[in-house]
Write an enzyme that holds these catalytic residues in place. Structure first.
Site, short mmCIF file in Angstrom:
data_model
loop_
_atom_site.label_atom_id
_atom_site.label_comp_id
_atom_site.label_asym_id
_atom_site.label_seq_id
_atom_site.Cartn_x
_atom_site.Cartn_y
_atom_site.Cartn_z
N ARG A 74 8.39 36.50 23.17
CA ARG A 74 8.82 37.90 23.21
C ARG A 74 9.13 38.37 21.79
O ARG A 74 10.13 38.00 21.20
CB ARG A 74 10.05 38.03 24.10
N ARG A 96 -2.68 34.60 23.75
CA ARG A 96 -1.33 34.52 23.16
C ARG A 96 -0.55 33.30 23.62
O ARG A 96 0.52 33.02 23.06
CB ARG A 96 -0.54 35.80 23.47
N HIS A 161 -0.09 43.58 19.65
CA HIS A 161 1.06 44.13 20.38
C HIS A 161 2.33 44.04 19.52
O HIS A 161 3.29 43.34 19.86
CB HIS A 161 1.21 43.32 21.66
N ASP A 205 6.36 53.85 27.76
CA ASP A 205 5.20 52.95 27.82
C ASP A 205 3.95 53.82 27.92
O ASP A 205 3.56 54.25 29.00
CB ASP A 205 5.33 52.03 29.04
N GLU A 264 1.19 49.55 18.84
CA GLU A 264 0.15 48.54 19.03
C GLU A 264 -1.25 49.10 18.78
O GLU A 264 -1.64 50.08 19.41
CB GLU A 264 0.22 48.00 20.46
#
Length: 292
Positions: A74, A96, A161, A205, A264
């Site tokens: 995170r 990732r 990201h 978002d 991002e």
């Protein structure tokens, strides 16, 4: 958190500026350069720290992240590939959470260059039936450049990201996002913005679909601008979980949302196309400057 990385014991001194250390259960390449500090995990080829001298850390990393194999980290700059979001399992793709190999490195008095590689395997083909070779290239100095290069024959969606560290999300504004977006908080509704600016008074978002080539993060609490340049992209995503979601996330402190914002570089609505001798690319550059 950034400070902790650079006080970890050295497992292997790779070069004058590069060393391998262990962060939880994950190997990490730490860079101690006269002009900056940075760190990249081998899992995910994920930048988790970048701090030019005299600056507060530019990259946000959760103190509650697990740092265990196969678990998404995170914070930092996760490479979301070969899909973005819930288009497959695991969410945001497998790049990732798999171990990459450091295949090349170079350094001089201005910057450090790192190349990581990930190739298709039996494991990846169970998740996605394509042969591929991925390169993640970093040129890190007083500015930071990241390029993802994808070889093979397929289409993929992707995002770099990036979690940026800010002093106070309530004093943060991002500009240069363009005027049209897909609002994921509102179940994918299309929306428009009059000025291409985004404030973060609650959960945000959004996938901005006609962004400018540079987003500016006005980090008022730190009296700085973070310049985020986007290359080979179609979209720019911006995200902050807000208080309620932040409190529900195991790998984020309840107030974690107050000091981070994601901006991002992405290709989501128009996938990246890799074919033969023509790889797909996605890249970003970060630079810090003091507010006048």
């Amino acid at each position: 958190m950034t400070h902790t990385i650079f006080s970890l014991p050295v497992v292997n001194q790779i070069s004058p500026y590069l060393s391998q250390r262990q962060l939880g259960e994950l190997p990490v390449i730490a860079i101690n350069h006269p002009l900056f500090r940075a760190a990249v995990t081998l899992q995910g080829a994920q930048l988790i720290a970048w701090q030019p001298n005299g600056e507060a850390p530019a990259i946000w990393l959760s103190e509650k992240s697990a740092f265990s194999p196969g678990k998404a980290i995170r914070g930092g700059v996760p490479i979301c590939w070969p899909w973005f979001g819930p288009a497959g399992e695991p969410a945001h793709g497998f790049a990732r959470t798999l171990p990459w190999t450091l295949s090349a490195h170079d350094e001089n008095d201005q910057n450090v260059m790192l190349t990581f590689v990930l190739e298709s395997s039996e494991q990846t083909k169970k998740l996605w039936p394509h042969d591929f070779t991925l390169f993640a290239r970093f040129r890190i100095g007083e500015r930071c450049e990241i390029e993802l290069e994808a070889h093979g024959d397929y289409t993929a969606t992707a995002a770099l990201h990036t979690y940026f560290a800010v002093g106070d999300i309530n004093q943060t504004e991002v500009t240069g996002l363009g005027n049209t977006f897909i609002d994921k908080v509102k179940n994918g509704e299309n929306g428009t913005s009059d000025d291409g600016k985004q404030r973060y008074t609650q959960r945000v978002d959004r996938i901005y679909t006609q962004p400018e080539d540079c987003s500016l993060i006005n980090d008022a609490a730190n009296n700085r601008i973070i310049e985020v340049y986007h290359h080979y992209h179609q979209d720019v995503v911006t995200w902050n979980p807000g208080a309620e979601l932040s409190c529900s996330m195991q790998d984020m402190a309840n107030d974690g949302y107050k000091t981070m914002v994601c901006v991002e570089t992405a290709s989501i609505n128009q996938p990246m196309k890799s074919a033969g001798e023509t790889p797909a690319r996605l890249a970003t550059t970060f630079r810090l400057r003091r507010k006048a």
